[in-house]
Design a protein around this motif. Structure first.
Motif, PDB file in Angstrom:
ATOM      1  N   GLN A 288       0.815  -1.209   0.000  1.00 28.78           N
ATOM      2  CA  GLN A 288       0.000   0.000   0.000  1.00 28.78           C
ATOM      3  C   GLN A 288       0.854   1.266   0.000  1.00 28.78           C
ATOM      4  O   GLN A 288       0.474   2.287  -0.578  1.00 28.78           O
ATOM      5  N   THR A 289       2.015   1.211   0.641  1.00 28.67           N
ATOM      6  CA  THR A 289       2.889   2.394   0.657  1.00 28.67           C
ATOM      7  C   THR A 289       3.377   2.723  -0.751  1.00 28.67           C
ATOM      8  O   THR A 289       3.349   3.885  -1.188  1.00 28.67           O
ATOM      9  N   ARG A 292       0.498   4.174  -2.804  1.00 32.86           N
ATOM     10  CA  ARG A 292       0.260   5.602  -2.548  1.00 32.86           C
ATOM     11  C   ARG A 292       1.322   6.460  -3.234  1.00 32.86           C
ATOM     12  O   ARG A 292       1.026   7.556  -3.722  1.00 32.86           O
ATOM     13  N   GLN A 293       2.552   5.967  -3.267  1.00 35.11           N
ATOM     14  CA  GLN A 293       3.615   6.707  -3.953  1.00 35.11           C
ATOM     15  C   GLN A 293       3.310   6.839  -5.444  1.00 35.11           C
ATOM     16  O   GLN A 293       3.493   7.911  -6.041  1.00 35.11           O
ATOM     17  N   LEU A 295       0.324   6.742  -6.850  1.00 32.41           N
ATOM     18  CA  LEU A 295      -0.810   7.658  -7.014  1.00 32.41           C
ATOM     19  C   LEU A 295      -0.371   9.106  -6.846  1.00 32.41           C
ATOM     20  O   LEU A 295      -0.896  10.002  -7.525  1.00 32.41           O
ATOM     21  N   ASP A 296       0.587   9.357  -5.964  1.00 32.61           N
ATOM     22  CA  ASP A 296       1.108  10.717  -5.806  1.00 32.61           C
ATOM     23  C   ASP A 296       1.841  11.173  -7.064  1.00 32.61           C
ATOM     24  O   ASP A 296       1.781  12.355  -7.432  1.00 32.61           O
ATOM     25  N   ARG A 299      -0.176  12.875  -9.768  1.00 30.09           N
ATOM     26  CA  ARG A 299      -0.657  14.242  -9.565  1.00 30.09           C
ATOM     27  C   ARG A 299       0.103  15.245 -10.429  1.00 30.09           C
ATOM     28  O   ARG A 299      -0.343  16.379 -10.589  1.00 30.09           O
TER      29      ARG A 299
END
Length: 537
Positions: A288-289, A292-293, A295-296, A299
């Motif tokens: 999950q970490t 999230r990276q 998905l960031d 941006r």
């Protein structure tokens, strides 16, 4: 072991039973097909069953996959945005995943179709296609991942991620196995690049796909689709040199620098090492970490197109061709080369030989040198022309300045003449005003003298009247002082008489006290009587 060729990998694909989906699609009346397409795009076209020939085509395509490059073309099959429906139901469990069984969704669709709730019917059919065709996981079961993607309305990145991750995963150690992706969509995408007419289409269907593909040339491929040529495309995300993709099962990056030709731009040289490196490759579970990276990183999207790749030109140059040839020599092809199955049509070639490239380079250098010499000559003439132009402009400016100065002087003298005439008129008017003012001043002086005399007489009368009043006041003051002195004398006399009277009163009170004491003493003596003395014997 095939010498000079890499071993084939055995892939398998989902084979969904689309009979139930066909029955559900049949619920949509012709009047409401347009509503479904407006809401969910062309996903009805994905509801078909792959034939053995179709599966063979995909299987053959995947043999060319290069794990080191993520060497797949970009996913350019266009899907519409998806809209969520309001179907009521309950989650069931199949294995570890919650979701809906297809029979439950079918029953709900029939119920809503009976009452004419077509929006809900379309939503139930669309989510069923998501779970059975686009994102298959279990047979006749729509899991929560498919429902979540249906609600998010943007399945395209996940579709791409599923293909890349699953194919790459099955290529590890050349083990093969089930490719968890939408095989129908992959087949449609692949067919879109192949020739759609001519000798290639007329080949006997029994001919192996390996023979068909190895007989194609670069000119036979339809490199661009749907007006994408020359458009900007995503080249990297965040700090990454490439683009990460998130599928249902895992995350993997792909290298968009290899798809420039599909976007209509020429490939002049080999890609840089950082442009084809592995940035991400991991399963979703337990990471999950990292997720999230990723998905960031999404941006911050960087796009490229005509800047910096220039105009549309679907060609590749010898440097890239040499790099590609060396790559093939190191990784090997899955099938031996064959004769072209399509007759060559004379026309502009998409590639050039090294001799042509060097000749073109020499001609280009010569033209650039001539261009530089011409530019220097033009610059010299332009400088001389500019100098002459500057001198002429200076002369024109001086002439214009003199003319303007003459006009200004003429206007100035005219204004002075007008000012003198106006000044004379004003002088005459001022003299007349001064004469009138002098008469007014003299009259005012005479009036002031009369007023002054009257004022002096009035002042003298007031002074005499004031002096008389002062004398009266002085006499009254003297009278008041005399009365005050008389009053003071009488008051002093009164005080003296009062003191004498007080002394007399004190004396009389003293005498009165003594008399009362004597009378009291006499009274007591009378009460006691004469005293009797002691007898003598």
């Amino acid at each position: 072991m095939r010498t000079g060729l890499k071993n084939n990998i055995a892939y398998s694909f989902f084979d969904p039973e689309i009979g139930v989906l066909k029955d559900m699609i049949a619920l949509i009346t012709p009047d409401h097909v347009g509503m479904f397409r407006e809401s969910y795009g062309g996903i009805l076209k994905m509801v078909f069953r792959l034939t053995d020939c179709d599966r063979s085509a995909i299987h053959t395509l995947l043999q060319f996959y290069d794990p080191g490059l993520r060497a797949r073309c970009p996913w350019n099959f266009t899907c519409s945005l998806f809209e969520s429906g309001n179907g009521q139901g309950r989650f069931e469990g199949k294995g570890k995943l919650p979701g809906f069984h297809l029979s439950f969704l079918e029953a709900n669709a029939k119920e809503h179709a009976a009452v004419g709730n077509w929006k809900t019917v379309c939503a139930l059919i669309a989510v069923s296609i998501y779970g059975i065709v686009l994102f298959p996981n279990q047979k006749n079961f729509v899991d929560h991942n498919a429902i979540r993607l249906f609600m998010q309305r943007n399945p395209i990145p996940t579709l791409i991620g599923d293909v890349y991750y699953s194919v790459h995963n099955r290529n590890e150690k050349r083990r093969g196995g089930l490719v968890r992706c939408c095989s129908q969509l992959l087949f449609r995408w692949f067919m879109g690049y192949l020739p759609s007419r001519g000798a290639f289409v007329q080949i006997d269907p029994s001919v192996k796909w390996s023979f068909r593909l190895m007989g194609l040339r670069a000119d036979d491929i339809a490199w661009t689709h749907n007006g994408l040529a020359g458009q900007d495309f995503i080249c990297s995300c965040g700090s990454l040199p490439n683009v990460p993709l998130v599928g249902v099962q895992g995350c993997i990056n792909y290298n968009p620098m290899l798809l420039r030709r599909q976007m209509g731009f020429a490939i002049e040289g080999p890609p840089l090492g950082r442009e084809i490196q592995e940035s991400f490759y991991f399963p979703i579970d337990g990471n999950q970490t990292k997720l999230r990276q990723v998905l960031d990183e999404w941006r911050d999207i960087q796009r490229r197109g005509k800047v910096p790749y220039g105009k549309v030109n679907c060609r590749y140059f010898p440097l890239f061709e040499d790099w590609l040839r060396k790559r093939i020599e190191s990784t090997f092809l899955p099938f031996p080369g064959g004769d072209s199955v399509c007759p060559r049509i004379e026309g502009p070639s998409s590639s050039v030989s090294m001799e042509e490239f060097l000749e073109m380079k020499r001609a280009k250098d010569q033209l650039l040198a001539e261009k530089a010499e011409l530019e220097r000559s033009v610059a010299h003439f332009q400088a001389a022309n500019q100098e002459i132009k500057v001198k002429m402009e200076d002369q024109d400016k001086r002439h214009a300045l003199e003319a303007k100065r003459f006009e200004m002087d003429t206007a100035y003298y005219g204004k002075i003449s007008q000012a003198l005439a106006s000044s004379n008129r004003e002088h005459d008017i001022t003299k007349e005003k001064l004469f009138r003012a002098s008469k007014v001043i003299e009259d005012e002086k005479r009036r002031q003298i009369i007023v002054r005399d009257q004022r002096d007489d009035r002042v003298k009368g007031l002074i005499a009247e004031w002096e008389a009043k002062l004398q009266v006041k002085e006499s009254e003051k003297l009278k008041i002082i005399a009365e005050r002195d008389h009053y003071m004398a009488e008051r002093d006399h009164y005080f003296r008489q009062m003191k004498i009277h007080q002394k007399e009163v004190g004396r009389l009170q003293q005498e009165n006290t003594e008399l009362r004491f004597a009378a009291e003493f006499a009274r007591r003596e009378d009460e006691i009587g004469p005293s009797v003395g002691p007898s003598s014997s």
